[in-house]
Motif scaffolding. Structure first.
Motif, PDB file in Angstrom:
ATOM      1  N   UNK A 176       0.732  -1.360  -0.124  1.00 45.25           N
ATOM      2  CA  UNK A 176      -0.077   0.122  -0.098  1.00 45.25           C
ATOM      3  C   UNK A 176       1.037   1.305  -0.152  1.00 45.25           C
ATOM      4  N   UNK A 177       0.606   2.175  -0.886  1.00 44.91           N
ATOM      5  CA  UNK A 177       1.402   3.453  -0.656  1.00 44.91           C
ATOM      6  C   UNK A 177       0.999   4.328   0.639  1.00 44.91           C
ATOM      7  N   UNK A 178       1.996   4.499   1.300  1.00 43.28           N
ATOM      8  CA  UNK A 178       1.923   5.432   2.525  1.00 43.28           C
ATOM      9  C   UNK A 178       2.468   6.986   2.366  1.00 43.28           C
ATOM     10  N   UNK A 179       1.668   7.816   2.609  1.00 43.98           N
ATOM     11  CA  UNK A 179       2.003   9.224   2.631  1.00 43.98           C
ATOM     12  C   UNK A 179       2.430   9.479   3.754  1.00 43.98           C
ATOM     13  N   UNK A 180       2.769  10.804   4.021  1.00 45.59           N
ATOM     14  CA  UNK A 180       3.366  11.160   5.112  1.00 45.59           C
ATOM     15  C   UNK A 180       2.135  11.315   6.325  1.00 45.59           C
ATOM     16  N   UNK A 181       1.148  11.547   6.016  1.00 46.61           N
ATOM     17  CA  UNK A 181      -0.090  11.835   6.647  1.00 46.61           C
ATOM     18  C   UNK A 181      -0.550  10.399   7.482  1.00 46.61           C
ATOM     19  N   UNK A 182      -0.077   9.283   6.566  1.00 49.55           N
ATOM     20  CA  UNK A 182      -0.491   7.936   7.043  1.00 49.55           C
ATOM     21  C   UNK A 182       0.489   7.397   8.170  1.00 49.55           C
ATOM     22  N   UNK A 183      -0.118   6.889   9.074  1.00 51.10           N
ATOM     23  CA  UNK A 183       0.566   6.231  10.136  1.00 51.10           C
ATOM     24  C   UNK A 183       1.365   5.167   9.681  1.00 51.10           C
ATOM     25  N   UNK A 184       2.686   4.570  10.103  1.00 48.37           N
ATOM     26  CA  UNK A 184       3.293   3.652   9.882  1.00 48.37           C
ATOM     27  C   UNK A 184       3.889   3.213  11.195  1.00 48.37           C
ATOM     28  N   UNK A 185       4.154   1.800  11.365  1.00 47.98           N
ATOM     29  CA  UNK A 185       4.603   1.069  12.493  1.00 47.98           C
ATOM     30  C   UNK A 185       5.790   0.379  12.260  1.00 47.98           C
ATOM     31  N   UNK A 186       6.795   0.321  13.285  1.00 48.56           N
ATOM     32  CA  UNK A 186       8.023  -0.533  13.388  1.00 48.56           C
ATOM     33  C   UNK A 186       7.606  -1.896  14.405  1.00 48.56           C
ATOM     34  N   UNK A 187       7.616  -2.938  13.846  1.00 49.68           N
ATOM     35  CA  UNK A 187       7.260  -4.201  14.667  1.00 49.68           C
ATOM     36  C   UNK A 187       8.799  -4.834  15.312  1.00 49.68           C
ATOM     37  N   UNK A 188       8.945  -4.905  16.239  1.00 51.61           N
ATOM     38  CA  UNK A 188      10.212  -5.319  16.899  1.00 51.61           C
ATOM     39  C   UNK A 188      10.045  -6.758  17.553  1.00 51.61           C
ATOM     40  N   UNK A 196      10.041  -2.700   9.636  1.00 53.90           N
ATOM     41  CA  UNK A 196       9.608  -1.247   9.777  1.00 53.90           C
ATOM     42  C   UNK A 196       8.722  -0.853   8.402  1.00 53.90           C
ATOM     43  N   UNK A 197       8.053   0.489   8.670  1.00 52.20           N
ATOM     44  CA  UNK A 197       7.314   0.921   7.798  1.00 52.20           C
ATOM     45  C   UNK A 197       5.877   0.318   7.306  1.00 52.20           C
ATOM     46  N   UNK A 198       5.414  -0.187   8.508  1.00 52.64           N
ATOM     47  CA  UNK A 198       3.942  -1.105   8.089  1.00 52.64           C
ATOM     48  C   UNK A 198       2.957  -0.142   8.178  1.00 52.64           C
ATOM     49  N   UNK A 199       2.018  -0.601   7.336  1.00 54.30           N
ATOM     50  CA  UNK A 199       0.604   0.046   7.819  1.00 54.30           C
ATOM     51  C   UNK A 199      -0.097  -0.276   8.771  1.00 54.30           C
ATOM     52  N   UNK A 200      -0.883   0.239   9.284  1.00 46.56           N
ATOM     53  CA  UNK A 200      -1.746  -0.183  10.566  1.00 46.56           C
ATOM     54  C   UNK A 200      -2.321  -1.399  10.497  1.00 46.56           C
ATOM     55  N   UNK A 222       6.186 -10.532   0.536  1.00 43.94           N
ATOM     56  CA  UNK A 222       5.102  -9.935   1.452  1.00 43.94           C
ATOM     57  C   UNK A 222       4.517 -10.938   2.551  1.00 43.94           C
ATOM     58  N   UNK A 223       4.577 -12.185   2.284  1.00 46.18           N
ATOM     59  CA  UNK A 223       4.229 -13.495   3.108  1.00 46.18           C
ATOM     60  C   UNK A 223       5.332 -13.469   4.113  1.00 46.18           C
ATOM     61  N   UNK A 224       6.431 -13.543   3.835  1.00 44.67           N
ATOM     62  CA  UNK A 224       7.501 -13.389   4.988  1.00 44.67           C
ATOM     63  C   UNK A 224       7.264 -12.272   5.950  1.00 44.67           C
ATOM     64  N   UNK A 225       7.153 -11.218   5.425  1.00 47.31           N
ATOM     65  CA  UNK A 225       6.783  -9.929   6.470  1.00 47.31           C
ATOM     66  C   UNK A 225       5.655 -10.191   7.277  1.00 47.31           C
ATOM     67  N   UNK A 226       4.481 -10.568   6.683  1.00 50.34           N
ATOM     68  CA  UNK A 226       2.883 -10.600   7.201  1.00 50.34           C
ATOM     69  C   UNK A 226       3.182 -11.888   8.342  1.00 50.34           C
ATOM     70  N   UNK A 227       3.981 -12.991   8.038  1.00 48.70           N
ATOM     71  CA  UNK A 227       4.141 -14.115   8.856  1.00 48.70           C
ATOM     72  C   UNK A 227       4.939 -13.734  10.011  1.00 48.70           C
ATOM     73  N   UNK A 228       5.853 -12.788   9.661  1.00 48.58           N
ATOM     74  CA  UNK A 228       6.666 -12.258  11.090  1.00 48.58           C
ATOM     75  C   UNK A 228       5.865 -11.611  12.039  1.00 48.58           C
TER      76      UNK A 228
END
Length: 234
Positions: A176-188, A196-200, A222-228
């Motif tokens: 998904x394209x994320x603009x500056x006004x769209x929140x992004x998240x870092x998952x540790x 980093x840079x996940x949409x909500x 994509x699948x690797x990120x979502x499974x993580x």
């Protein structure tokens, strides 16, 4: 584009005290994956981003800026056409022997799917050339139209024109394209490096659940990120 097995609109900000000037939705296709649609204020106009779309025959993200030059009437008319599923056209450019227009074509190329396209016609030639086109379920266009009409009255009359397309980055989970006004998240956690840079929706695990429910295909990265994300959420 084919038929969509399931369409699930996604709203990035469900609760805010002030009216939001952006909206986002996704359609999950059973054979072609995810189709995103983003509508937001851009300066004194509207920015519509379709990802993926077709640009000169090549898959790409299409960022369409529409200026508010008439007190919002043109944008409101477009929103009404999208919301009601009515054919609509807006003249965009004209030169020696050619014209370009923005067209909304309901139930094209098939019933239940609509196309927003920038079409170039040449004097003396039949038909036109699709320079840009985005196909989405009619229900997703309808939601986009309703939110476009909602956003137009919120456009500031003194807002400066946006002459360049705003920078955006892609969420690594859904693209998904994320603009500056769209929140992004870092998952540790759940891996040697933070995601980093996940949409909500991806950070909350919603995207992976929808992919599993609709059996929408996604690439290995994509699948690797979502499974993580799923492992970190437990």
């Amino acid at each position: 584009m084919g038929r969509h097995k399931q369409h699930k609109p996604r709203h990035p900000q469900a609760k805010r005290q002030q009216p939001t000037t952006e909206w986002f939705g996704t359609a999950f296709h059973s054979t072609e994956g995810m189709y995103h649609l983003d509508v937001r204020q851009s300066g004194n106009g509207i920015l519509i981003t379709s990802s993926p779309a077709e640009m000169d025959g090549v898959p790409a993200a299409w960022s369409l800026r529409l200026r508010n030059d008439d007190g919002g009437q043109g944008l409101t008319d477009l929103g009404a056409a999208l919301a009601s599923g009515q054919k609509h056209g807006i003249g965009m450019d004209e030169g020696p022997g050619f014209q370009t227009a923005l067209l909304f074509l309901p139930d094209f190329p098939e019933e239940g799917v609509g196309t927003l396209a920038r079409v170039r016609t040449v004097d003396g030639e039949d038909g036109g050339t699709f320079e840009r086109r985005a196909e989405r379920p009619m229900s997703l266009w309808a939601e986009a139209g309703e939110n476009l009409r909602r956003i137009v009255p919120l456009l500031g009359p003194d807002a400066p024109p946006a002459d360049e397309v705003e920078d955006c980055r892609l969420c690594p989970g859904c693209y998904r394209p994320l603009y500056e006004s769209a929140a992004s998240h870092t998952l540790i956690g759940a891996g040697p490096f933070p995601v980093m840079g996940l949409c909500r929706l991806c950070a909350e695990g919603t995207t992976l659940r929808s992919v599993r429910e609709t059996e929408a295909p996604i690439d290995a990265q994509q699948r690797a990120v979502l499974e993580t994300v799923a492992a970190a959420l437990g």
